[in-house]
Design a protein around this motif. Sequence first.
Motif, PDB file in Angstrom:
ATOM      1  N   ALA A  82       0.844  -1.323  -0.086  1.00 60.10           N
ATOM      2  CA  ALA A  82       0.044  -0.115  -0.003  1.00 60.10           C
ATOM      3  C   ALA A  82       0.959   1.226  -0.080  1.00 60.10           C
ATOM      4  CB  ALA A  82      -0.764  -0.012   1.141  1.00 60.10           C
ATOM      5  N   GLY A  83       0.466   2.124  -0.934  1.00 56.09           N
ATOM      6  CA  GLY A  83       1.188   3.296  -1.067  1.00 56.09           C
ATOM      7  C   GLY A  83       2.256   3.268  -2.099  1.00 56.09           C
ATOM      8  N   GLY A  84       2.353   2.131  -2.524  1.00 58.93           N
ATOM      9  CA  GLY A  84       3.540   2.030  -3.746  1.00 58.93           C
ATOM     10  C   GLY A  84       3.021   2.331  -5.019  1.00 58.93           C
ATOM     11  N   SER A  85       3.709   2.102  -5.993  1.00 57.15           N
ATOM     12  CA  SER A  85       3.229   2.361  -7.289  1.00 57.15           C
ATOM     13  C   SER A  85       3.391   1.249  -8.340  1.00 57.15           C
ATOM     14  CB  SER A  85       4.141   3.808  -8.040  1.00 57.15           C
ATOM     15  OG  SER A  85       3.896   4.684  -7.339  1.00 57.15           O
ATOM     16  N   LEU A  86       2.813   1.253  -9.502  1.00 53.52           N
ATOM     17  CA  LEU A  86       2.883   0.303 -10.584  1.00 53.52           C
ATOM     18  C   LEU A  86       2.526   0.930 -11.859  1.00 53.52           C
ATOM     19  CD1 LEU A  86       1.494  -3.202  -9.549  1.00 53.52           C
ATOM     20  CD2 LEU A  86       3.891  -2.649 -10.090  1.00 53.52           C
ATOM     21  N   MET A  87       3.173   0.300 -12.894  1.00 49.60           N
ATOM     22  CA  MET A  87       2.719   1.072 -14.413  1.00 49.60           C
ATOM     23  C   MET A  87       2.382  -0.325 -15.215  1.00 49.60           C
ATOM     24  SD  MET A  87       4.515   3.014 -17.408  1.00 49.60           S
ATOM     25  CE  MET A  87       4.139   4.676 -16.723  1.00 49.60           C
ATOM     26  N   LEU A  88       1.123  -0.205 -15.589  1.00 45.20           N
ATOM     27  CA  LEU A  88       0.562  -1.254 -16.481  1.00 45.20           C
ATOM     28  C   LEU A  88       0.673  -0.861 -18.026  1.00 45.20           C
ATOM     29  CD1 LEU A  88      -2.749  -2.266 -14.741  1.00 45.20           C
ATOM     30  CD2 LEU A  88      -0.519  -3.024 -14.106  1.00 45.20           C
ATOM     31  N   SER A  89       1.112  -1.566 -18.613  1.00 46.71           N
ATOM     32  CA  SER A  89       0.967  -1.489 -20.192  1.00 46.71           C
ATOM     33  C   SER A  89      -0.048  -2.138 -20.715  1.00 46.71           C
ATOM     34  CB  SER A  89       2.634  -1.780 -20.878  1.00 46.71           C
ATOM     35  OG  SER A  89       3.405  -0.863 -19.923  1.00 46.71           O
ATOM     36  N   CYS A  90      -0.320  -1.924 -21.981  1.00 54.32           N
ATOM     37  CA  CYS A  90      -1.085  -2.551 -23.141  1.00 54.32           C
ATOM     38  C   CYS A  90      -0.736  -2.472 -24.324  1.00 54.32           C
ATOM     39  CB  CYS A  90      -2.686  -2.353 -22.725  1.00 54.32           C
ATOM     40  SG  CYS A  90      -3.986  -3.084 -23.937  1.00 54.32           S
ATOM     41  N   ALA A  91      -0.051  -3.377 -24.899  1.00 56.49           N
ATOM     42  CA  ALA A  91       0.338  -3.337 -26.363  1.00 56.49           C
ATOM     43  C   ALA A  91      -0.651  -3.774 -27.283  1.00 56.49           C
ATOM     44  CB  ALA A  91       1.732  -4.276 -26.348  1.00 56.49           C
ATOM     45  N   ALA A  92      -0.830  -3.029 -28.240  1.00 60.43           N
ATOM     46  CA  ALA A  92      -1.788  -3.366 -29.427  1.00 60.43           C
ATOM     47  C   ALA A  92      -1.235  -3.630 -30.610  1.00 60.43           C
ATOM     48  CB  ALA A  92      -2.733  -2.190 -29.506  1.00 60.43           C
ATOM     49  N   THR A  93      -1.601  -4.588 -31.543  1.00 60.62           N
ATOM     50  CA  THR A  93      -1.441  -4.911 -32.811  1.00 60.62           C
ATOM     51  C   THR A  93      -2.623  -4.737 -33.570  1.00 60.62           C
ATOM     52  OG1 THR A  93      -2.070  -7.350 -32.367  1.00 60.62           O
ATOM     53  CG2 THR A  93       0.151  -6.706 -31.868  1.00 60.62           C
ATOM     54  N   GLY A  94      -2.242  -4.277 -34.755  1.00 64.68           N
ATOM     55  CA  GLY A  94      -3.444  -3.993 -35.972  1.00 64.68           C
ATOM     56  C   GLY A  94      -3.235  -2.425 -36.145  1.00 64.68           C
ATOM     57  N   ARG A  95      -3.580  -2.260 -37.443  1.00 62.70           N
ATOM     58  CA  ARG A  95      -3.394  -1.071 -38.162  1.00 62.70           C
ATOM     59  C   ARG A  95      -4.111   0.236 -37.703  1.00 62.70           C
ATOM     60  NH1 ARG A  95      -3.573  -2.508 -44.219  1.00 62.70           N
ATOM     61  NH2 ARG A  95      -5.396  -3.564 -43.588  1.00 62.70           N
ATOM     62  N   LEU A 134      -1.112   2.727 -17.732  1.00 57.27           N
ATOM     63  CA  LEU A 134      -1.736   3.169 -16.732  1.00 57.27           C
ATOM     64  C   LEU A 134      -0.897   3.351 -15.446  1.00 57.27           C
ATOM     65  CD1 LEU A 134      -4.593   3.916 -15.648  1.00 57.27           C
ATOM     66  CD2 LEU A 134      -4.958   1.550 -14.674  1.00 57.27           C
ATOM     67  N   GLN A 135      -0.625   4.455 -15.230  1.00 60.36           N
ATOM     68  CA  GLN A 135       0.330   4.813 -14.305  1.00 60.36           C
ATOM     69  C   GLN A 135      -0.422   4.944 -12.729  1.00 60.36           C
ATOM     70  OE1 GLN A 135       3.905   5.072 -13.650  1.00 60.36           O
ATOM     71  NE2 GLN A 135       3.471   5.071 -11.522  1.00 60.36           N
ATOM     72  N   MET A 136      -0.131   4.010 -11.744  1.00 63.35           N
ATOM     73  CA  MET A 136      -0.892   3.891 -10.509  1.00 63.35           C
ATOM     74  C   MET A 136       0.087   4.225  -9.584  1.00 63.35           C
ATOM     75  SD  MET A 136      -2.986   0.319 -11.324  1.00 63.35           S
ATOM     76  CE  MET A 136      -1.521  -0.556 -11.220  1.00 63.35           C
ATOM     77  N   ASN A 137      -0.350   5.314  -8.754  1.00 62.03           N
ATOM     78  CA  ASN A 137       0.444   5.919  -7.689  1.00 62.03           C
ATOM     79  C   ASN A 137      -0.453   5.486  -6.549  1.00 62.03           C
ATOM     80  OD1 ASN A 137       2.585   6.209  -9.189  1.00 62.03           O
ATOM     81  ND2 ASN A 137       1.805   8.396  -9.570  1.00 62.03           N
ATOM     82  N   SER A 138       0.090   5.741  -5.192  1.00 61.92           N
ATOM     83  CA  SER A 138      -0.654   5.823  -3.957  1.00 61.92           C
ATOM     84  C   SER A 138      -1.596   4.603  -3.844  1.00 61.92           C
ATOM     85  CB  SER A 138      -1.259   7.037  -3.988  1.00 61.92           C
ATOM     86  OG  SER A 138      -0.363   8.230  -3.512  1.00 61.92           O
ATOM     87  N   LEU A 139      -1.186   3.310  -4.344  1.00 64.21           N
ATOM     88  CA  LEU A 139      -1.892   2.056  -4.534  1.00 64.21           C
ATOM     89  C   LEU A 139      -2.635   2.070  -3.003  1.00 64.21           C
ATOM     90  CD1 LEU A 139       0.177   0.241  -7.191  1.00 64.21           C
ATOM     91  CD2 LEU A 139      -2.450   0.827  -7.115  1.00 64.21           C
ATOM     92  N   LYS A 140      -3.881   1.399  -2.944  1.00 62.88           N
ATOM     93  CA  LYS A 140      -4.783   1.079  -1.823  1.00 62.88           C
ATOM     94  C   LYS A 140      -4.945  -0.495  -2.054  1.00 62.88           C
ATOM     95  CE  LYS A 140      -6.764   5.633  -1.524  1.00 62.88           C
ATOM     96  NZ  LYS A 140      -8.043   6.262  -1.466  1.00 62.88           N
ATOM     97  N   PRO A 141      -5.136  -1.205  -0.827  1.00 63.07           N
ATOM     98  CA  PRO A 141      -5.508  -2.622  -0.747  1.00 63.07           C
ATOM     99  C   PRO A 141      -6.694  -2.551  -1.929  1.00 63.07           C
ATOM    100  CG  PRO A 141      -4.892  -2.256   1.380  1.00 63.07           C
ATOM    101  CD  PRO A 141      -4.818  -0.601   0.645  1.00 63.07           C
ATOM    102  N   GLU A 142      -7.878  -1.748  -1.544  1.00 65.89           N
ATOM    103  CA  GLU A 142      -8.815  -1.750  -2.646  1.00 65.89           C
ATOM    104  C   GLU A 142      -8.857  -1.697  -3.995  1.00 65.89           C
ATOM    105  OE1 GLU A 142      -8.189   0.289   0.199  1.00 65.89           O
ATOM    106  OE2 GLU A 142      -9.402   1.977   0.064  1.00 65.89           O
TER     107      GLU A 142
END
Length: 122
Positions: free
Chosen positions: A13-26, A80-88
């Motif tokens: 809790a309180g930490g950060s994660l960054m999610l990525s979503c790579a797409a293929t297709g024109r 999606l940069q996620m900061n100040s993460l909470k258990p919820e």
Amino acid sequence: VQLQASGGGLVQAGGSLMLSCAATGRTFISTAMGWFRRAPGKEREFVAAITWNGGGTYYADSVKGRFTISRDNARNTVFLQMNSLKPEDTAVYYCAADHQLGTVVAGTSTYWGQGTLVTVSS
């Protein structure tokens, strides 16, 4: 469009994660993108969305001020940069894409990624 989400993991809790979503297709550059999540025992819920050119971003009230959605059309990737993460915030996070932003926000996107698990410990 095919979507591949990554970046989930275990964080305190309180930490950060960054999610990525790579797409293929024109057609990626012309698609609105979004992130949703499904917590254990709960319905899928909207998290954030971004217009095709990044000019508009939208957030659920529960993440506003903590999460930031962005995209790099040259790399066909949305983040999606996620900061100040909470258990919820613990959930499986999914990326979504559609040519209409409203469709993305409504959760009825044409294209969905497979999900990445985020676990926030207290």
